[in-house]
Motif scaffolding. Structure first.
Motif, PDB file in Angstrom:
ATOM      1  N   SER A  72       0.839  -1.198   0.000  1.00  0.00           N
ATOM      2  CA  SER A  72       0.000   0.000   0.000  1.00  0.00           C
ATOM      3  C   SER A  72       0.872   1.245   0.000  1.00  0.00           C
ATOM      4  O   SER A  72       1.853   1.331   0.747  1.00  0.00           O
ATOM      5  N   GLY A  76      -6.232   5.896   0.840  1.00  0.00           N
ATOM      6  CA  GLY A  76      -6.939   6.742  -0.099  1.00  0.00           C
ATOM      7  C   GLY A  76      -8.391   6.890   0.299  1.00  0.00           C
ATOM      8  O   GLY A  76      -8.807   6.434   1.374  1.00  0.00           O
ATOM      9  N   ARG A  81      -4.170   2.247  -0.904  1.00  0.00           N
ATOM     10  CA  ARG A  81      -3.832   2.359  -2.320  1.00  0.00           C
ATOM     11  C   ARG A  81      -2.838   1.252  -2.667  1.00  0.00           C
ATOM     12  O   ARG A  81      -1.634   1.407  -2.516  1.00  0.00           O
ATOM     13  N   LYS A 108      -0.046  -1.014 -11.783  1.00  0.00           N
ATOM     14  CA  LYS A 108      -1.439  -0.983 -11.368  1.00  0.00           C
ATOM     15  C   LYS A 108      -2.028  -2.390 -11.363  1.00  0.00           C
ATOM     16  O   LYS A 108      -1.732  -3.203 -12.247  1.00  0.00           O
TER      17      LYS A 108
END
Length: 208
Positions: A72, A76, A81, A108
């Motif tokens: 992470s 967020g 995140r 991602k």
């Protein structure tokens, strides 16, 4: 950017790390300035940035299949995140004793073909999770700046000297910190946009 950092370092501003977007990551003189100050950096760069004899994007082929870790980059709006991260140490780049340079890569989860690259300088004992944490602080800083622009006019200045700019920024950020403290005392960010408690309104009126 480099001149501002040099003045901040000379003034003894306490910080161990510098982070920024690709505009700053591409500035070799800026990276050298940070390095000479004895601080680390995690600076984003574009995929076309050269590292050695090839671009940072071409270094992807050097990441082993088990070289990715899911970590992470901070909290967020929808929770942690999470991204996949890899780190390639660049031991062939000259650094001071006890330090190392490297390439940090973010992938991602929903778009495995989407990568973000960071040039890093860190103590050789720093873990990948520490570099990820530093990279994630950039979003926090940007969110803080955006809020300060809207609430206290952080970007509303017309100055021609560093001294005038520094005074404006300092007072604006002090005002932003004061408002953040008031919000916390009033019950946190969840109350933003609602009517303020009577004690908070009285406090503002009294301090105006």
């Amino acid at each position: 950017g480099r001149q501002m950092l040099e003045r901040a370092f000379a003034a003894g501003v306490p910080c161990r790390w510098v982070t920024g977007d690709s505009v700053y990551g591409a500035d070799y003189a800026l990276r050298r300035c940070i390095e000479k100050s004895g601080r680390g950096y995690v600076l984003a760069v574009t995929s076309r940035q050269r590292l050695g004899f090839k671009t940072v994007a071409d270094w992807l082929e050097d990441v082993p299949g088990n070289g990715w870790q899911r970590l992470s980059a901070g909290e967020g709006a929808k929770g942690p995140r999470l991204y996949d991260w890899a780190y390639l140490p660049c031991d062939w780049l000259e650094t001071a004793s006890g330090w190392r340079k490297g390439l940090l890569i973010r992938r991602k989860l929903a778009q495995p073909e989407a990568f973000t690259f960071y040039l890093t300088l860190s103590p050789d004992t720093v873990a990948l999770s520490d570099l990820v944490r530093v990279a994630g602080t950039r979003w926090t800083i940007e969110a803080c700046f955006e809020a300060a622009k809207g609430e206290v006019g952080l970007d509303q200045y017309e100055v021609r000297s560093w001294t005038g700019w520094h005074r404006h920024i300092t007072l604006a950020m002090l005002a932003h910190a004061y408002l953040a403290a008031l919000r916390r005392a009033a019950g946190g960010e969840k109350r933003r946009g609602r009517s303020h408690p009577r004690s908070l309104a009285a406090h503002r009126a009294g301090s105006a």
